[in-house]
Design a protein around this motif. Structure first.
Motif, PDB file in Angstrom:
ATOM      1  N   ARG A  77      -1.711  18.974  91.449  1.00 15.45           N
ATOM      2  CA  ARG A  77      -0.391  18.968  92.114  1.00 15.45           C
ATOM      3  C   ARG A  77      -0.361  17.948  93.255  1.00 15.45           C
ATOM      4  N   GLU A  78      -1.453  17.906  94.002  1.00 17.71           N
ATOM      5  CA  GLU A  78      -1.547  16.982  95.129  1.00 17.71           C
ATOM      6  C   GLU A  78      -1.514  15.527  94.644  1.00 17.71           C
ATOM      7  N   CYS A 103      -0.316  14.361  91.859  1.00 16.12           N
ATOM      8  CA  CYS A 103       0.990  14.050  91.293  1.00 16.12           C
ATOM      9  C   CYS A 103       2.044  13.869  92.381  1.00 16.12           C
ATOM     10  N   ASP A 104       1.942  14.625  93.454  1.00 15.88           N
ATOM     11  CA  ASP A 104       2.867  14.452  94.570  1.00 15.88           C
ATOM     12  C   ASP A 104       2.678  13.083  95.222  1.00 15.88           C
ATOM     13  N   ILE A 105       1.440  12.657  95.344  1.00 15.48           N
ATOM     14  CA  ILE A 105       1.132  11.389  96.012  1.00 15.48           C
ATOM     15  C   ILE A 105       1.353  10.193  95.081  1.00 15.48           C
ATOM     16  N   SER A 159       4.564  11.664  89.256  1.00 17.59           N
ATOM     17  CA  SER A 159       4.305  12.495  88.078  1.00 17.59           C
ATOM     18  C   SER A 159       4.087  11.687  86.801  1.00 17.59           C
ATOM     19  N   CYS A 219      -2.186  11.195  87.753  1.00 10.42           N
ATOM     20  CA  CYS A 219      -1.579  12.523  87.587  1.00 10.42           C
ATOM     21  C   CYS A 219      -1.939  13.086  86.213  1.00 10.42           C
TER      22      CYS A 219
END
Length: 76
Positions: free
Chosen positions: A16-17, A19-21, A24, A29
């Motif tokens: 999740r981290e 993909c946030d940075i 996506s 990711c």
């Protein structure tokens, strides 16, 4: 919580981290989610092995030889 469950949870948080940075649609990711899927598959495999350990020798035999007389199941 078992060791692999802890690894799965950490991989989920990491994915999740990342993909946030990175976004996506980034390769990083996708790789992070792939790593999580691999851990989940290993956990599933371990659960299956554990389940198989608790089977009796007759159950194992009947799985391999379902037509054997010892393995017949009759409905009442």
């Amino acid at each position: 919580m078992s060791n692999i469950e802890k690894e799965i949870e950490k991989a989920r948080v990491d994915a999740r981290e990342v993909c946030d940075i990175q976004g996506s649609t980034s390769g990083q990711c996708a790789a992070a989610w792939d790593a999580l899927e691999e851990l989940q598959a290993e956990a599933s495999h371990q659960r299956e092995e554990k389940k198989d350990e608790h089977r009796t020798s007759l159950e194992q035999y009947c799985d391999d030889n379902p037509d054997a007389a010892e393995c017949r199941i009759y409905d009442d």
